[in-house]
Design an enzyme around this catalytic site. Structure first.
Site, PDB file in Angstrom:
ATOM      1  N   ASP A 359       0.852  -1.190   0.000  1.00  0.00           N
ATOM      2  CA  ASP A 359       0.000   0.000   0.000  1.00  0.00           C
ATOM      3  C   ASP A 359       0.891   1.244   0.000  1.00  0.00           C
ATOM      4  O   ASP A 359       2.114   1.159   0.160  1.00  0.00           O
ATOM      5  CB  ASP A 359      -0.882  -0.031   1.246  1.00  0.00           C
ATOM      6  N   GLU A 362       2.528   4.864  -4.219  1.00  0.00           N
ATOM      7  CA  GLU A 362       2.502   5.740  -5.408  1.00  0.00           C
ATOM      8  C   GLU A 362       3.867   6.389  -5.710  1.00  0.00           C
ATOM      9  O   GLU A 362       4.112   6.627  -6.905  1.00  0.00           O
ATOM     10  CB  GLU A 362       1.444   6.830  -5.237  1.00  0.00           C
ATOM     11  N   ASP A 439      -9.104   4.024  -2.118  1.00  0.00           N
ATOM     12  CA  ASP A 439      -9.935   4.502  -1.019  1.00  0.00           C
ATOM     13  C   ASP A 439     -11.246   5.105  -1.520  1.00  0.00           C
ATOM     14  O   ASP A 439     -11.437   6.323  -1.559  1.00  0.00           O
ATOM     15  CB  ASP A 439      -9.165   5.538  -0.198  1.00  0.00           C
TER      16      ASP A 439
END
Length: 724
Positions: A359, A362, A439
């Protein structure tokens, strides 16, 4: 012998590139000669590569499996060709769109399924509730567009660049990049399915996952302490709601230090994993890229000793802020860093973890503009990757991370298939990880958005995806959650997940009525596991999506081109959500079927239809994928207008790599009407997996109802009822 397309390390400008050592520089092209300077080569059946002016060799590509090989000149009349120019200091590539073509793909995006008239930014971004830029830049980047012409033929355009870019789809497809000119690959074939097979040949396919990863999965930020995890597992079993996986979010760690366990709340992860396994559950654990700056912390110390961290513009270790506070980030462009990262999984997986969740990759950075590293951070590269700024490597940071993660899990457990889930990825990243759509929020809009988002990911090469069922943030109403699980049971990746908040979002959290809806929906998924596993195996070979747009049933039918409520599972099942309003459905024979008691009487369940001409393998209802699903095997048969049907069932051990040595069984079943009887038998078998004797139930779905018959595998005869 086919020759490699030319290859160069780096292109410095649009019209002039860095020449190989000892070679004369490539002169700039005159404005009027741009088209003439583009190199065009055929690199496969219906596949062309275009190199921009000044580029003499195909550069290293992270999207592609290998450097393309030239196979000769393009066929005469090849219509789809890119144009290159400079615009406001950016590289711009324009590809004309054929008249009447509908556009799809473009990766993980909000908005409609049909992408005509849309514009997105390819810059992977931590985007809570999809609020930044209206959701027009999310966690992944796929510089790819699929086009379908009015006659059903199709084309695809791949812009082979990882630099920050925008992608607009109007009369032209316009790709505008902050980086240098890039190759463009065009696939032009007879159908969208054939185009996607071409994309898979270029970028690779999803490896066959372990069978348990196809089951229903439950997550929360966070289930803590470890006894709470077991309570959740026990509640699933007590309530007879099938499930295969419990997820561990970030709070299991010691102060958010990756590869550690909180000594108070998760003191013995090996014990926890044993207890989960004893209950038929697998576990997946989160690992983020940010490593806490903390001398004395083994991961930080070993990484510092090996000099693995991303540097800032001055050459110092870059420090950002994420969950642990100040962190450093591994530079995954370096082979040494990837080896170091992979090695960290040996002891971690030895605790009994079954999968890993990458997670925040990015990479996300708190409290800074843009929520990520500065553009001028330095990646040092190595091997085939050249040094470059973060502006060049940002969009592939997550993909390089999950590549190293997968390699580490594989080395730690060489006899098991790795399962990795990632939030950030890039075109071609399906080779390393499944994905979810980040999300999202507990809203009807996000429920409806989840279907075209997942479909377009599949149309961009990523078949293993799905959203957080029920919505990650916000409060879900019972009606919303029930509708979401009713359709979410059919996503390729089916996981309920929620934010750290007072509301619980387990299947039983909304009362008995919603729990019943959830149980029915999840039981339907488990009955379909044999069919789903067969689809995943096919996708691992040909790259076709598991979740498909309805226009795949007939690419020439214009009514289907914008349908984004209903969808196909493979080629034989049609899913119509209860909330769908006037969906456009394919013509032909599609018969409504029931899989479990109550699925036709529950108004919130999705309608499931089977194609005429299909044989769909079903298992019995089990509580987890470890149980034998085939006592009995059920064959769902729907004859076509000629009284025939056919389908396949793939079986193997469910994990490991024996299937690569032929230890699998692929059975083709065929049904045919002969007078007032229908005979169902085995038309062919492939593989060396032993064929155990087992009972078979045939469920023949007709326009008049359902006819049942029992027999042995490969030999069932049904007698049709007489009609007046």
């Amino acid at each position: 012998m086919p020759r490699l397309l030319p290859k160069t390390a780096f292109v410095l400008g649009l019209f002039a590139g860095a020449a190989p050592a000892g070679a004369a520089p490539v002169p700039a092209a005159a404005p009027g000669a741009l088209a003439a300077r583009i190199t065009a080569e055929r690199i496969g059946d219906g596949i062309a590569a275009f190199l921009p002016p000044g580029m003499t060799m195909y550069p290293r590509s992270l999207a592609l499996l290998r450097t393309p090989r030239a196979e000769g000149a393009l066929p005469a009349g090849w219509a789809i060709r890119p144009r290159y120019d400079r615009h406001d200091g950016k590289t711009r590539v324009t590809v004309p769109v054929p008249q009447g073509a509908d556009l799809y793909g473009t990766g993980e995006v909000t908005g409609p399924l049909r992408r005509n008239g849309e514009s997105i930014t390819l810059w992977n971004t931590d985007n809570f509730e999809y609020a930044r830029d209206g959701g027009k830049r999310l966690y992944q980047s796929h510089p790819w567009v699929l086009g379908v012409r009015p006659d059903g033929s199709a084309f695809g355009v791949l812009f082979d660049s990882a630099w920050r870019a925008t992608l607009a789809t109007g009369r032209d497809i316009v790709f505008e990049s902050d980086g240098p000119a890039m190759p463009v690959i065009v696939i032009d074939r007879a159908s969208p399915q054939a185009v996607l097979e071409g994309l898979a040949a270029l970028t690779g396919t999803m490896p066959l996952p372990p069978r348990w990863a196809l089951g229903y999965q439950q997550s929360r930020w966070s289930y803590t302490p470890d006894t709470r995890v077991l309570q959740i597992a026990d509640e699933f079993r007590r309530r007879h709601i099938p499930a295969d996986v419990i997820w561990m979010d970030i709070d299991y760690m010691d102060g958010f230090r990756v590869f550690t366990f909180d000594p108070k709340t998760f003191p013995d992860p090996q014990w926890l994993n044993r207890e989960l396994h004893a209950r038929g559950f697998h576990s997946v654990w989160m690992i983020d890229p940010g490593v806490k700056v903390d001398p004395g912390y083994t991961v930080y110390d070993s990484g510092t000793a090996q000099d693995v961290w991303v540097k800032d513009a001055q050459g110092r270790d870059y420090h950002g802020t994420v969950w642990p506070g100040a962190v450093v980030f591994p530079d995954f462009t370096r082979p040494q860093t990837r080896r170091w990262w992979s090695g960290l999984y040996k002891d971690f997986m030895a605790q009994g973890a079954d999968g890993v969740w990458n997670d925040m990759n990015e990479p996300s950075v708190f409290n800074v503009e843009g929520q990520t590293m500065p553009d001028d951070n330095r990646h040092r590269g190595g091997g085939e990757l050249a040094p470059g700024p973060h502006l060049e490597y940002h969009d592939v940071y997550g993909m390089l991370m999950v590549r190293a993660t997968r390699e580490g899990i594989q080395a730690a457990n060489p006899d098991k298939r790795p399962f990795v889930l990632t939030r950030s990825n890039f075109l071609g990243g399906q080779r390393y990880a499944a994905t979810w759509t980040g999300d999202n929020a507990s809203t009807w809009d996000d429920l409806r958005l989840s279907i075209p988002m997942s479909i377009n990911l599949g149309l961009s090469g990523q078949p293993f995806s799905g959203p957080d069922i029920g919505g990650f943030s916000g409060t879900a109403t019972p009606e919303l959650w029930a509708n979401w699980i009713a359709v979410g049971a059919f996503y390729p990746f089916s996981r309920g997940h929620t934010i750290k908040a007072p509301q619980q979002k387990e299947p039983w959290a909304f009362g008995p009525a919603v729990e019943k809806t959830a149980r029915i929906a999840i039981e339907r998924r488990y009955r379909l596991l044999p069919y789903l596993y067969t689809l995943f195996r096919e996708s691992s070979l040909d790259g076709l999506p598991v979740m498909r747009p309805v226009f795949f049933a007939d690419p020439r039918d214009p009514r289907l081109r914008t349908e984004q409520q209903a969808f196909l599972l493979g080629g034989d099942l049609l899913v119509v959500p209860a909330f769908a309003k006037q969906p456009a459905l394919p013509q032909g024979i599609w018969r409504t079927v029931s899989l479990v008691d109550g699925d036709r009487s529950d108004p919130l369940q999705a309608t499931l239809k089977v194609r005429g001409g299909a044989v769909v393998p079903l298992g019995r209802i089990v509580q987890d994928s470890n149980e034998d699903s085939f006592q009995p095997l059920t064959l769902l048969v729907s004859l076509d207008a000629h009284g025939r049907a056919q389908g396949r069932l793939y079986e193997d051990a469910g994990d490991g790599y024996g299937y690569r040595r032929g230890e699998y069984r692929l059975t083709t079943y065929r049904a045919e009407r002969q007078g007032d009887t229908v005979k169902v038998g085995i038309a062919g078998r492939e593989g060396h997996w032993p064929a155990a004797a087992r009972p078979v139930v045939v469920q023949l779905v007709t326009d008049a109802g359902v006819v049942f018959a029992r027999g042995t595998d490969g030999n069932v005869t049904l007698r049709l009822p007489r009609t007046r």
